[in-house]
Design an enzyme around this catalytic site. Structure first.
Site, PDB file in Angstrom:
ATOM      1  CE1 TYR A  52      -3.245  -2.815   0.093  1.00 36.31           C
ATOM      2  CE2 TYR A  52      -3.702  -2.333   2.386  1.00 36.31           C
ATOM      3  CZ  TYR A  52      -3.948  -3.060   1.245  1.00 36.31           C
ATOM      4  OH  TYR A  52      -4.913  -4.047   1.257  1.00 36.31           O
ATOM      5  CB  SER A 217     -13.980  -4.133  -2.448  1.00 36.11           C
ATOM      6  OG  SER A 217     -12.756  -3.589  -2.886  1.00 36.11           O
ATOM      7  N   PRO A 218     -16.320  -3.465   0.408  1.00 38.13           N
ATOM      8  CG  PRO A 218     -16.664  -2.409   2.463  1.00 38.13           C
ATOM      9  CD  PRO A 218     -15.575  -2.843   1.524  1.00 38.13           C
ATOM     10  N   GLY A 222     -17.643  -5.745  -9.013  1.00 35.46           N
ATOM     11  CA  GLY A 222     -16.534  -6.143  -9.862  1.00 35.46           C
ATOM     12  C   GLY A 222     -15.210  -5.995  -9.137  1.00 35.46           C
ATOM     13  CG  PHE A 228     -23.187  -1.539  -4.774  1.00 40.26           C
ATOM     14  CD1 PHE A 228     -24.180  -1.241  -3.851  1.00 40.26           C
ATOM     15  CD2 PHE A 228     -22.059  -2.211  -4.328  1.00 40.26           C
ATOM     16  CE1 PHE A 228     -24.060  -1.589  -2.509  1.00 40.26           C
ATOM     17  CE2 PHE A 228     -21.920  -2.575  -2.986  1.00 40.26           C
ATOM     18  CZ  PHE A 228     -22.932  -2.263  -2.074  1.00 40.26           C
TER      19      PHE A 228
END
Length: 308
Positions: A52, A217-218, A222, A228
């Site tokens: 990171y 990535s909650p 994709g 979303f």
């Protein structure tokens, strides 16, 4: 904030995790505010990786909180190693694992990690070497517990055969719009795309072996294709349902996305990678909501999934 016991450990951890992948986007003062906000909201678990920001994120974290023993004892710190970037390959050799941990500890200004994860599977892994690295790190007091990310059951079994310590974490992608860990189990033996087994029953495997699942990535769909939430072009029905339930519970849709994950009885931890203070607060409110079964399934179906 809800707290869970990480299986096979003595760690009492918040079910919200502050992910630090994007700290390089912030000034040190902004990073401090974000970390302090997380702690004020009850988060005691902080996730890192040596790739990171090529290590810079760990340096910013330590500088932002002015790492010292009294601060350190309030935190559960986890980091990951094994990805070589930007070259694009994996290295689970003994030398690389030990060298990576030494660098992580130096950048974080701490003497130990609570948990070290192997960051994605390495097809060239020699489990005997991994075991030697883990033993050296554990015996020296530099790492308390070990885990993996994005590993399937057989890969975990292969590692576990050689490692004298129970693997305690598996970090995997999961959101309302990314549910391979759930899909095929619901549609078993049906001749549809949703029934394709893409996960090897990893969620059930982790539950059987007391391995804590961490969802990264909650809010994404994709592979880093965007959120979303608010995407009414791709997810009109899902956003309609989330908006209605957010109004019912008097929270944001961010909280609802978190609540959907934490409603699962596997006691899944949610990795929050946001750099926005308010979004951090909104997400933490989701940890306090327990959706009804009907609401959980309604959200799942609204994302385009079939419940036979």
């Amino acid at each position: 904030m809800k707290y869970i016991k990480i299986g096979n450990t003595d760690l009492s951890a918040s079910n919200m995790i502050m992910g630090n992948m994007r700290l390089t986007q912030l000034a040190v003062s902004e990073a401090e505010k974000l970390i302090r906000t997380a702690m004020e909201e009850g988060i005691n678990f902080f996730d890192h990786a040596d790739i990171y920001g090529k290590g810079k994120c760990e340096e910013i974290f330590a500088e932002a909180i002015q790492m010292n023993p009294s601060t350190r004892e309030k935190m559960i710190i986890q980091s990951k190693c094994g990805i070589i970037s930007p070259e694009g390959y994996f290295d689970f050799s003994k030398g690389h694992i030990i060298q990576s941990v030494e660098g992580i500890l130096s950048r974080l200004k701490t003497e130990y990690l609570d948990i070290l994860l192997l960051h994605r599977p390495d097809p060239l892994m020699e489990p005997e070497e991994v075991a030697e690295a883990f033993e050296a790190l554990h015996n020296s007091g530099k790492v308390k517990y070990f885990g993996v990310s994005n590993h399937n059951p057989t890969q975990i079994e292969l590692l576990q055969k050689y490692i004298p310590y129970k693997l305690v974490v598996n970090q995997m992608q999961l959101s309302i719009a990314h549910t391979p860990m759930i899909d095929s189990g619901i549609t078993l033996n049906m001749n549809i795309d949703q029934a394709v087994n893409r996960d090897s029953s990893i969620l059930e495997y982790c539950r059987l072996h007391d391995i804590t699942v961490q969802a990264w990535s909650p809010f994404q769909h994709g592979f880093f294709e965007g959120t979303f939430l608010g995407d009414i072009e791709r997810y009109p029905e899902l956003n309609k349902v989330l908006d209605r339930l957010a109004e019912k519970y008097d929270v944001t849709t961010t909280a609802m996305a978190v609540a959907w994950i934490t409603r699962h009885p596997a006691n899944i931890q949610v990795v929050l990678g946001t750099t926005n203070v308010q979004r951090m607060k909104d997400a933490c409110k989701g940890a306090e909501i327990k959706l009804t079964r009907q609401e959980w399934y309604e959200i799942y179906k609204a994302a385009g999934n079939i419940v036979p």
